[in-house]
Each structure stands twice: as structure tokens, then as C-alpha cells.
Design an enzyme around this catalytic site. Structure first.
Site, short mmCIF file in Angstrom:
data_model
loop_
_atom_site.label_atom_id
_atom_site.label_comp_id
_atom_site.label_asym_id
_atom_site.label_seq_id
_atom_site.Cartn_x
_atom_site.Cartn_y
_atom_site.Cartn_z
N GLU A 52 -8.99 -5.22 6.12
CA GLU A 52 -9.61 -5.03 4.82
C GLU A 52 -10.75 -6.04 4.74
O GLU A 52 -10.52 -7.23 4.98
CB GLU A 52 -8.59 -5.27 3.70
CG GLU A 52 -9.22 -5.01 2.36
CD GLU A 52 -8.29 -5.22 1.16
OE1 GLU A 52 -7.10 -5.48 1.36
OE2 GLU A 52 -8.82 -5.11 0.04
N ARG A 84 4.32 -10.80 12.57
CA ARG A 84 3.06 -11.50 12.41
C ARG A 84 3.07 -12.80 13.18
O ARG A 84 4.13 -13.36 13.45
CB ARG A 84 2.85 -11.87 10.94
CG ARG A 84 2.46 -10.76 10.05
CD ARG A 84 2.46 -11.25 8.61
NE ARG A 84 1.16 -11.75 8.19
CZ ARG A 84 0.23 -10.98 7.64
NH1 ARG A 84 0.46 -9.71 7.44
NH2 ARG A 84 -0.92 -11.48 7.26
N LYS A 109 -5.36 -14.97 4.28
CA LYS A 109 -6.72 -15.01 3.74
C LYS A 109 -6.75 -15.66 2.36
O LYS A 109 -7.66 -16.40 2.02
CB LYS A 109 -7.28 -13.58 3.66
CG LYS A 109 -7.86 -13.11 4.98
CD LYS A 109 -8.51 -11.75 4.84
CE LYS A 109 -7.49 -10.66 4.99
NZ LYS A 109 -8.04 -9.32 5.15
P1 ATP Z 1 -3.85 -11.81 5.17
O1 ATP Z 1 -2.41 -11.84 4.77
O2 ATP Z 1 -4.32 -12.98 5.93
O3 ATP Z 1 -4.76 -11.47 4.03
P2 ATP Z 1 -3.85 -9.10 5.88
O4 ATP Z 1 -2.68 -8.53 6.56
O5 ATP Z 1 -4.00 -8.82 4.45
O6 ATP Z 1 -3.94 -10.62 6.19
P3 ATP Z 1 -5.71 -7.23 6.89
O7 ATP Z 1 -7.18 -7.32 6.82
O8 ATP Z 1 -5.02 -6.22 6.08
O9 ATP Z 1 -5.17 -8.68 6.56
O10 ATP Z 1 -5.23 -7.18 8.40
C1 ATP Z 1 -5.69 -6.31 9.39
C2 ATP Z 1 -4.63 -6.20 10.44
O11 ATP Z 1 -4.32 -7.47 10.98
C3 ATP Z 1 -3.36 -5.64 9.85
O12 ATP Z 1 -2.91 -4.60 10.68
C4 ATP Z 1 -2.42 -6.80 9.84
O13 ATP Z 1 -1.11 -6.37 10.05
C5 ATP Z 1 -2.92 -7.66 10.98
N1 ATP Z 1 -2.59 -9.06 10.76
C6 ATP Z 1 -2.96 -9.85 9.73
N2 ATP Z 1 -2.43 -11.07 9.84
C7 ATP Z 1 -1.70 -11.09 10.97
C8 ATP Z 1 -0.90 -12.06 11.64
N3 ATP Z 1 -0.75 -13.30 11.15
N4 ATP Z 1 -0.32 -11.70 12.80
C9 ATP Z 1 -0.47 -10.47 13.30
N5 ATP Z 1 -1.20 -9.51 12.73
C10 ATP Z 1 -1.81 -9.80 11.58
MG MG Z 2 -3.97 -6.91 3.62
#
Ligand code: ATP
Ligand code: MG
Length: 558
Positions: A35, A260, A270
């Protein structure tokens, strides 16, 4: 050297089986779906490596798709940064895709659900919806609007789209099961009114699809075969499958969840990183202490070391907190191979070599890499005044101090043996200069009479060097797990995470330094030019990583 774990992880096995059984005609299509509401961090690298590498291994493709269905927090700068970061990590994608490009199709899929009697416009307020939803221990209750006719739903939904209603007045909900033990299936909202301008579609829409509705359909439209996501989406999988089962989409991808990445002494979220940036606890999104990929790049991390780290930690269903030391050791392994050696003095102490001729200098030869002849040599100037590290001198030195002290002889790397004869002190008694002699017969560092000199120290020519500031970094947080909710993130910041050394002296060779190109400063660690603070006549270097892990001992002791 890139690690290649032969056996592969459980996702690798699933895909291998699928290909073997010719599922999806043997094709593999994955996607990385960020995102665009922030910058990528090392946790995302795990997902990027997993998705792109699975596609590579099975001759498939991996899409970069922006999940941009929530206009409130999304920005073009994030889109640009994410694209360049994925490339920087070493992965190629066809032109990036956007969930917002499917807004028309998503709208028609919503209409299709309404027509099937599987979606309805609900006019409960957000609070009421929450109340009706029930809890983990209590089933929910049907919305009084659940029985609206298809015609009425079509009419209201069209008017939602046409902007006739305010935010929160109506939502479109999937009609699934208010008694489901899985809360995600209790008539989830799939569209809401949002009068926000979207970075890509502008003011064309005032209703936006929710993540769960958008994601599975986007996957299906792109022909994704394996939709890999982190574990928090496990409970959403039944909804993912329900939507695709109800609709006529080109295919039905398989969602597979994995744990994760978490790393100790830092935060990978984030939202939390945003707080550090917005409240000015760090210099910006690319602060070299942050686990953002932009920050790590600025610090001197190489894409190879990050890919290797992701390979080594593997992919599993079980989450764990990984030691920062492992990430740093992957970095050291890579830099040790690649980085040319140079000399720099971080805390300079002047040395005058009494018996060296005045007003002359000579050029010595230094190897760029001790093991790699092919990396060549460079010239290093030497003259009557040099700088050495303050720590390499001790007035009352113990026997085993094999560096400078009055009467002791040391080897200057690539140069001569020198002996300390005297010191000059300032009024406070602090040693500010050493008076030494050199042995002209020891050029290159060896005594022809075979006398043994144990210590070798680094130095720079005081008459031909560059002045620089050097940033030394340490862990950003004091606690191993700063994400624990009990603790305040800010109170947990390590006050000594940045040390700025403002009067460093570096070998002249470093005028050629460019950002991201990492040097080993002999005996000190790995350093690279800072891309933000440095300018043409102001050199600023960042310490990428130390030569050894200062934290290993601490972690072992616990
Ligand atoms: P954050 O919690 O940091 O905001 P998010 O999951 O909201 O991260 P996205 O932009 O939705 O961030 O993530 C894109 C992809 O990266 C998703 O498929 C998510 O599962 C993966 N992802 C995000 N953080 C991790 C992590 N710490 N380890 C593995 N995969 C991750
Ligand atoms: Mg997200």
C-alpha cells in the site's frame, strides 16, 4: 556470494508440487502488493524476495502492484520510492500495476454481488455496525437493512457512487453470515463513501472498495497463481475465497500465509516508523538508523546482503524475532569481499617525525584488498607530519599495549616503523602531539635486521588528507523488543544511537567517494559517503557497520 538454501521452504514445496501437477497449466504468477502509504522497510524485503524469487525459480512472473484503494494516506512519493527500492533490491518488474486501475471492474463486481443477492446497502452507522457485529464470544445480529431488495440496493449503491450521500451514511456489505465464528465473515463492508481525492483517479470516485474486496479480485484479474501474504491475513482467507467463489473472475488464486519478519532492537511497522519521523526523533525516512530500505541504502547496506539475509532466515509459519547481529553479519560478509581498503583517522592525534626531511613527501603503495590482487593498488602520500588515532597512544601503557607509547616502536601500515620519543601536552596536561623518529630502512613495514614489531596502526598524511565528519551509528532502541505495547516507543530510544565525529582526517583517495560505495577504513569498520549531508567540499561519511559485532558478547551473556 548469495546463499541458496537448496531444500527450500514450505511455500517453495507447495509451488513445486503445483507445477509438477500442472496446476494453473504449470504457470507461476506472484505479486508484491504494497500500500503506498509509507516507505518500505526490511520486513517488506522478505515479501519482495519471496515473491520475486518464487517467480524466478519457476520461470514465472512477479507483479509489483500498488494496493491503492485507501486514498486518505496514499501519496505519489511513496509510489516512486517503492518502485525504485524494488529495483534497487535487484528485482525487475513489468510496468507497475495499480488496484485503482481496476476501480471500474471492482464496481461492476460489486453490482454482480448485489444482483446475486449477496450484497446489500446498509444504513447503520459505524458504531451500530460494530454493535451488531458481536464479539469473539458472541455471535452478531443481522442488520435491519439486510433484507433490502436487489432493486433498492442497486438504486442506493448507484446513488452512493454518484455522490448523493455523505461519508458514513451508507455502506455496501457482503451478505455472508452474522453468526460465523470468524468475524471477518459477518457481513464485511466492501464499499464505503469517501469524499477524498485519489492520487491517481483524482475526484472520479467518491466510493472506494475495501482492502479485502479489492485484494482478491485484483489477484484474480492479474492471473496470480499464489497469493503470498503475512499471517495476519489467515483469518481473511475464508473471505478471500468466498468473494472469488461468488464472482466470475478469470481464476481463483491460492492464498498462502507466512510469518512476518521481526528484528530485535528495531520496529518494523510503517505506523511506528512514521511516528519517529514526524516527531523528529530521526532525520527523515532515510535516516541511516532506520530499518527502512531507503535508510539502509543510505547507510551503505548492499542489496546482496539484504537478499542473502532474507534467504538465510527463510520462510515459515512461525514468527520469531531475529537478531540484528545476523543482518549485520550478512552485510559484513558481503562488504569484506567487495570493499576497497583505505585509511582514515576518526579521532586524530598529530605525529611529527623528527628525522624525516622537511618539505618533502613520498608516495607509498597500498593494496586495495588484502586477498584480492585484482582490486589493485593505490598511492598513499607520506610526510613529516601524520595523524594517528588517539586511542593508539597511551602514556602509561601496560606491557601488552602494542601501539604507541614513549619508547615503543610500531609499524605504520604500508609505511615505516616509527618509535615514539616524546610528547607535547597542552595546559591541561592532555597529549596533543607525539614526537617520533622513523627508521628509513623499514619502508614497506619490515626491519632488515629482522627485529619484531607486533603492532600495526593506521594513519594519514597530515599534509595531504581530507577533513570529514563521520557519523557513527548504534542501535536505535535500548530494548530488544521496543514494540511491546507496555513500553513507550520514544522512551525506549537509545540516546547514543548517533555519534558525530567532526574532525576526522581521511586518506586523499576518498575525494572520489560516491554514496552507496562502501570502503573499509582499516581497523575501524565500513563507511560510505552520506548522500544527504555531504557536498562537494564537505565530506560526511556514515559508518555502515563495525568490523566485529560489539553486541554479540552482550547477547551471549544473557
Ligand atoms: P506495516 O505494518 O509496516 O504498515 P503493511 O503490512 O501494512 O506493513 P503493506 O504495504 O500492506 O504493509 O505490505 C506489503 C506486503 O509486505 C504485504 O504482503 C505484507 O504482508 C508484507 N509485509 C509487510 N511487513 C512485513 C514483514 N515485517 N515481514 C514480512 N512481510 C511483510
Ligand atoms: Mg497494510
Amino acid at each position: 556470494m548469495e546463499a541458496d538454501i537448496k531444500k527450500g521452504h514450505f511455500i517453495h514445496s507447495i509451488i513445486r508440487e503445483d507445477v509438477k501437477n500442472n496446476k494453473n497449466d504449470g504457470k507461476v504468477v506472484t505479486r508484491f502488493p504494497p500500500e503506498p502509504n509509507g516507505f518500505l522497510h526490511i520486513g517488506h524485503a522478505k515479501s519482495i524476495c519471496l515473491n520475486f524469487k518464487m517467480a524466478q525459480k519457476f520461470n514465472g512472473t512477479c507483479n509489483l502492484r500498488f494496493d491503492d484503494s485507501n486514498p486518505a494516506k496514499e501519496k505519489q512519493i511513496y509510489i516512486d520510492s517503492i518502485k525504485s527500492t524494488v529495483n534497487w533490491l535487484g528485482f525487475e518488474f513489468n510496468s507497475p500495476l495499480f488496484a485503482s486501475d481496476y476501480f471500474d471492474k471492482l464496481y461492476h463486481f460489486a453490482i454482480a454481488l448485489i444482483n446475486k443477492g449477496k450484497a446489500y446497502v446498509c444504513s447503520l452507522t459505524a458504531d451500530e455496525i460494530r454493535e451488531y457485529r458481536g464479539t469473539l464470544t458472541q455471535t452478531g445480529n443481522d442488520s435491519p437493512f439486510r433484507k433490502r431488495s436487489v432493486e433498492e440496493n442497486l438504486d442506493l449503491f448507484t446513488r452512493m457512487k454518484n455522490g448523493e450521500f455523505d461519508e458514513g451514511e451508507h455502506t455496501l456489505r457482503a451478505k455472508i453470515d452474522m453468526e460465523s465464528p470468524n468475524i471477518n465473515l459477518r457481513d464485511p463492508i466492501i464499499y464505503r463513501v469517501k469524499k477524498a481525492s485519489h492520487p491517481r483517479t483524482g475526484d472520479q470516485w467518491c466510493i472506494y472498495p475495501m482492502y479485502d474486496f479489492t485484494h482478491c479480485i485484483s489477484d484474480a484479474l492479474e492471473g496470480i497463481t499464489h497469493s503470498l501474504c503475512s499471517l495476519e491475513f489467515e483469518d481473511h482467507r475464508p473471505l478471500y475465497d468466498w468473494i472469488l467463489d461468488e464472482l466470475e473472475t478469470p481464476c481463483h488464486p491460492q492464498q498462502i500465509e507466512f510469518a512476518r519478519m521481526n528484528i530485535n532492537f528495531t520496529v518494523l511497522s510503517k505506523r511506528k516508523l512514521q511516528r519517529l519521523v514526524e516527531d523528529n526523533h530521526v532525520e527523515g525516512w532515510d535516516d541511516p538508523r532506520l530499518p527502512t530500505l531507503e535508510g539502509m541504502k543510505r547507510r551503505g547496506y548492499t542489496p546482496e546482503s539484504i537478499r542473502n539475509f532474507c534467504e538465510i532466515i527463510g520462510v515459515s509459519k512461525k514468527g520469531s524475532r531475529i537478531d540484528m547481529g545476523l543482518l549485520e553479519s550478512c552485510l559484513r560478509d558481503d562488504l569484506n569481499e567487495k570493499s576497497p581498503r583505505v585509511m582514515g583517522v576518526l579521532k586524530p592525534l598529530k605525529v611529527t617525525i623528527e628525522n624525516y626531511p622537511d618539505d618533502t613527501s613520498e608516495e607509498l603503495i597500498g593494496k586495495n584488498h588484502p586477498q584480492k590482487e585484482e582490486m589493485g593498488t593505490r598511492t598513499i602520500s607520506f610526510s613529516k607530519q601524520i595523524y594517528v588515532e588517539q586511542d593508539d597512544f597511551m602514556e602509561d601503557a601496560p606491557k601488552k599495549f602494542f601501539r604507541l607509547s614513549i619508547g615503543r616502536e610500531v609499524r605504520l601500515r604500508y609505511a615505516y616503523l616509527i618509535t615514539c620519543k616524546d610528547v607535547i601536552k597542552d595546559e591541561s596536561g592532555k597529549v596533543i602531539e607525539l614526537i617520533c623518529t622513523y627508521d628509513p630502512k623499514t619502508k614497506g613495514g619490515n626491519a632488515p635486521d629482522g627485529r619484531k614489531v607486533k603492532g600495526t596502526i593506521h594513519w594519514v598524511d597530515a599534509n595531504d588528507c581530507i577533513d570529514a565528519k563521520v557519523n557513527l551509528y548504534d542501535r536505535l532502541f535500548k530494548d530488544e523488543n521496543p514494540e511491546q505495547d507496555k513500553q513507550d516507543l520514544i522512551e525506549n530510544l537509545n540516546p547514543d544511537s548517533l555519534e558525530e565525529l567532526k574532525s576526522c582526517k581521511l586518506e586523499k583517495h576518498l575525494v572520489n567517494a560516491v554514496p552507496e560505495y562502501v570502503y573499509q577504513f582499516e581497523r575501524l569498520g565500513y563507511f560510505c559517503l552520506d548522500s544527504r549531508q555531504a557536498s562537494k567540499d564537505h565530506f560526511v561519511f556514515n559508518r555502515t557497520v563495525t568490523l566485529r559485532d560489539a553486541w554479540a558478547k552482550f547477547l551471549k551473556k544473557r
